[in-house]
Design an enzyme around this catalytic site. Structure first.
Site, PDB file in Angstrom:
ATOM      1  N   GLU A  78     -17.125  44.733  41.898  1.00  0.00           N
ATOM      2  CA  GLU A  78     -15.959  45.386  41.291  1.00  0.00           C
ATOM      3  C   GLU A  78     -14.973  45.757  42.392  1.00  0.00           C
ATOM      4  O   GLU A  78     -15.336  45.798  43.577  1.00  0.00           O
ATOM      5  CB  GLU A  78     -16.408  46.651  40.548  1.00  0.00           C
ATOM      6  N   PRO A  79     -13.734  46.091  42.008  1.00  0.00           N
ATOM      7  CA  PRO A  79     -12.742  46.429  43.041  1.00  0.00           C
ATOM      8  C   PRO A  79     -13.229  47.537  43.978  1.00  0.00           C
ATOM      9  O   PRO A  79     -12.958  47.493  45.174  1.00  0.00           O
ATOM     10  CB  PRO A  79     -11.530  46.875  42.221  1.00  0.00           C
ATOM     11  N   GLU A 101     -22.711  37.139  48.773  1.00  0.00           N
ATOM     12  CA  GLU A 101     -24.179  37.274  48.702  1.00  0.00           C
ATOM     13  C   GLU A 101     -24.733  38.194  49.775  1.00  0.00           C
ATOM     14  O   GLU A 101     -25.811  37.950  50.310  1.00  0.00           O
ATOM     15  CB  GLU A 101     -24.841  35.891  48.822  1.00  0.00           C
ATOM     16  N   SER A 130     -21.330  26.342  46.010  1.00  0.00           N
ATOM     17  CA  SER A 130     -21.105  27.612  45.344  1.00  0.00           C
ATOM     18  C   SER A 130     -21.171  27.451  43.820  1.00  0.00           C
ATOM     19  O   SER A 130     -21.733  28.296  43.118  1.00  0.00           O
ATOM     20  CB  SER A 130     -19.739  28.172  45.771  1.00  0.00           C
ATOM     21  N   LEU A 146     -29.659  37.612  43.202  1.00  0.00           N
ATOM     22  CA  LEU A 146     -29.032  37.331  44.502  1.00  0.00           C
ATOM     23  C   LEU A 146     -30.019  36.646  45.447  1.00  0.00           C
ATOM     24  O   LEU A 146     -29.636  35.810  46.263  1.00  0.00           O
ATOM     25  CB  LEU A 146     -28.502  38.617  45.143  1.00  0.00           C
ATOM     26  N   GLY A 163      -9.226  19.592  69.339  1.00  0.00           N
ATOM     27  CA  GLY A 163      -7.853  19.848  69.764  1.00  0.00           C
ATOM     28  C   GLY A 163      -6.958  20.161  68.575  1.00  0.00           C
ATOM     29  O   GLY A 163      -7.414  20.693  67.554  1.00  0.00           O
ATOM     30  N   ALA A 187     -29.693  32.929  44.954  1.00  0.00           N
ATOM     31  CA  ALA A 187     -28.451  32.337  45.479  1.00  0.00           C
ATOM     32  C   ALA A 187     -28.431  32.389  47.006  1.00  0.00           C
ATOM     33  O   ALA A 187     -27.948  31.466  47.666  1.00  0.00           O
ATOM     34  CB  ALA A 187     -27.258  33.069  44.891  1.00  0.00           C
ATOM     35  N   ARG A 240     -12.414   9.822  71.792  1.00  0.00           N
ATOM     36  CA  ARG A 240     -11.168  10.336  72.381  1.00  0.00           C
ATOM     37  C   ARG A 240     -11.286  10.383  73.912  1.00  0.00           C
ATOM     38  O   ARG A 240     -12.227  10.983  74.455  1.00  0.00           O
ATOM     39  CB  ARG A 240     -10.916  11.745  71.835  1.00  0.00           C
TER      40      ARG A 240
END
Ligand code: TGC
Ligand code: FAD
Length: 388
Positions: A137-138, A367, A95, A243, A343, A246, A272
């Site tokens: 933005e928010p 993105e 990132s 964009l 597990g 990216a 295991r």
């Protein structure tokens, strides 16, 4: 029987050229040696030290797909492989490279004036300076065209007001690429973060991508000269073009995260024992492993094809949407399945899988979300936009 590589079942890395393989080996070795031993601590603390940028800069990874101004001019596949090898350690590292190289530097390289390029690109390439990219933005996430941040003319200057959210590195950046509405439409501005009226605070309650700095940015009467405006005419297109770059990195990057999860599950279930034999010996385990191999292989084929199209100058944004959607989905499926195979231990930082799995939740969202890319593909094949 010919020995197949469990991590590259179709030997797809044979498709890389020598330079691309060299970059792969160098970055894989460096990231494994220097970053992997520290990544759990960064993740637990919710930080990514600023000095990492200098190391990545010294390796020539910032803006490596760009040419001139201290950038390497590397092939798309070389850049993709770098994203893959960094994200094999942690999505936060990929990132950082995406935001610096594909968003901030690409914006300046593609849309900046010659003066802006000379001023910022060499420093950003070297990792001496950090850049951030303020689009979200928010109240404007998937729909950046609805942004409320504004820039108004005042004599020869521009004055910016508004706020941005979820901006990577807003508190540590030296320059912020800020997208704002003007009388004529949306434009990009290069805002040195020391400019009066610019402030940023960290988002601290994040449960995903913890080895990466997410921030809120506040712009209160931030005054910049007209030389701070990016060159293209108004519109959302220039912001969205960044964009694409990216997203291409994510197409490759998530393969690294998925590969680590798969390799961890393969190794663990080989050792295991339950019910008297290794877990890897049960059919239900092998079905999960085989599914992971298929997902990883499909994701790698998609990434390679996009890299070839990009190199030929034939890569359409909609094709990148397909890659981002498909590969982020595959990676999180692999991570979730690998997590089950470990597990209870798989729930801790003793294994890298849960860390990758939670990171990939963020990668699904950044993105362009799953749904945004579905709508892009839907619009392409039907000719009917269904965003609104
Ligand atoms: P729409 O009408 O479709 O397009 C507006 C103008 O933009 C052009 N365009 C593009 N140009 C280049 N590349 C693209 N991918 C483009 N997509 C559209 C388009 O041709 C048009 O140009 P013009 O000249 O006609 O004006 O715009 P819309 O408002 O309908 O929105 C379309 C939509 C939803 C696809 C777009 O807004 C979108 O992609 N939304 C998602 C937002 C997003 O991805 N934000 C990411 C923020 S950065 C980030 O997340 C960093 S995370 C860090 C990390 O990588 O880890
Ligand atoms: P919303 O847009 O509110 O979406 C919420 C949900 O609704 C999603 O599932 C979405 O797919 C769905 N949805 C939205 N529209 C539609 C529709 N039309 N039809 C159906 N479903 C729909 N942004 C930057 O500008 N710069 C950065 O550096 C940056 N870094 C980030 C780093 C992290 C760790 C994160 C998590 C985010 C970052 N972002 C950045 C913001 C990111 O790009 C946005 O979060 C993303 O674009 C989605 O916007 P949103 O979170 O507001 O979600």
């Amino acid at each position: 029987m010919k020995q197949l590589d469990p991590q590259d079942f179709l030997a797809l890395d044979d498709e890389l050229d020598d330079a691309e393989r060299n970059v792969r080996d160098t970055v894989r070795a460096y990231a494994t040696r220097e970053f992997l031993p520290q990544v759990n601590e960064w993740y637990a603390r919710g930080e990514l030290p600023r000095d990492i940028a200098k190391e990545l800069g010294a390796l020539g990874l910032f803006g490596m797909q760009l040419t001139g101004y201290g950038c390497a001019g590397a092939s798309p596949a070389a850049y993709g492989v770098v994203c893959r090898e960094l994200e094999a350690v942690d999505s936060g590292l990929r990132s950082l490279v995406s935001v610096q190289g594909s968003l901030a530097m690409f914006a300046i390289h593609r849309w900046g004036t010659e003066e802006q390029r000379q001023e910022w690109l060499p420093r950003l390439a070297a990792g001496e300076s950090l850049g951030c990219f303020g689009l979200t933005e928010p109240s404007s996430g998937s729909d950046p065209g609805s942004m409320r941040t504004v820039a108004r003319r005042d004599g020869d200057d521009w004055v910016l007001n508004g706020s941005k959210t979820w901006i990577t590195n807003g508190t540590t950046a030296d320059v912020a690429v800020i997208w704002a509405g003007t009388e004529d439409g949306i434009r990009g501005f290069l805002v040195p973060t020391g400019t009066p009226g610019y402030s940023a605070t960290a988002i601290t309650d994040k449960l995903s991508l913890r080895a990466s700095l997410s921030t809120d940015i506040f712009l209160e009467d931030v005054r910049v000269p007209s030389s701070a405006v990016l060159a293209p005419g108004p519109g959302l297109g220039p912001a969205l073009s960044c964009l694409n770059e990216a997203r291409f990195g994510i197409v490759w990057g998530v393969i690294g995260a998925a590969r680590t999860c798969y390799a961890t599950a393969l190794d663990y279930t080989g050792k295991r024992e339950q019910f008297g034999r290794p877990l890897a010996g049960f059919q239900l385990s092998q079905r999960k492993l085989a599914h992971m191999v298929v997902e990883l292989t499909h994701a790698s084929l998609t990434a390679l094809r996009l890299a070839r199209l990009k190199k030929a100058g034939r890569l359409a944004p909609e094709q990148i949407s397909l890659g981002k959607l498909a590969n982020a989905r595959s990676a999180i499926e692999v991570a979730r399945s690998a997590r089950t195979m470990l597990g209870a231990g798989g729930l801790t930082l003793a294994h890298p899988v849960m860390r990758h799995m939670t990171n990939l939740e963020a990668v699904l969202t950044v993105e362009g979300t799953d749904e945004v890319h579905e709508l892009v593909i839907g619009r392409t094949v039907t000719g009917i936009p269904a965003f609104r």
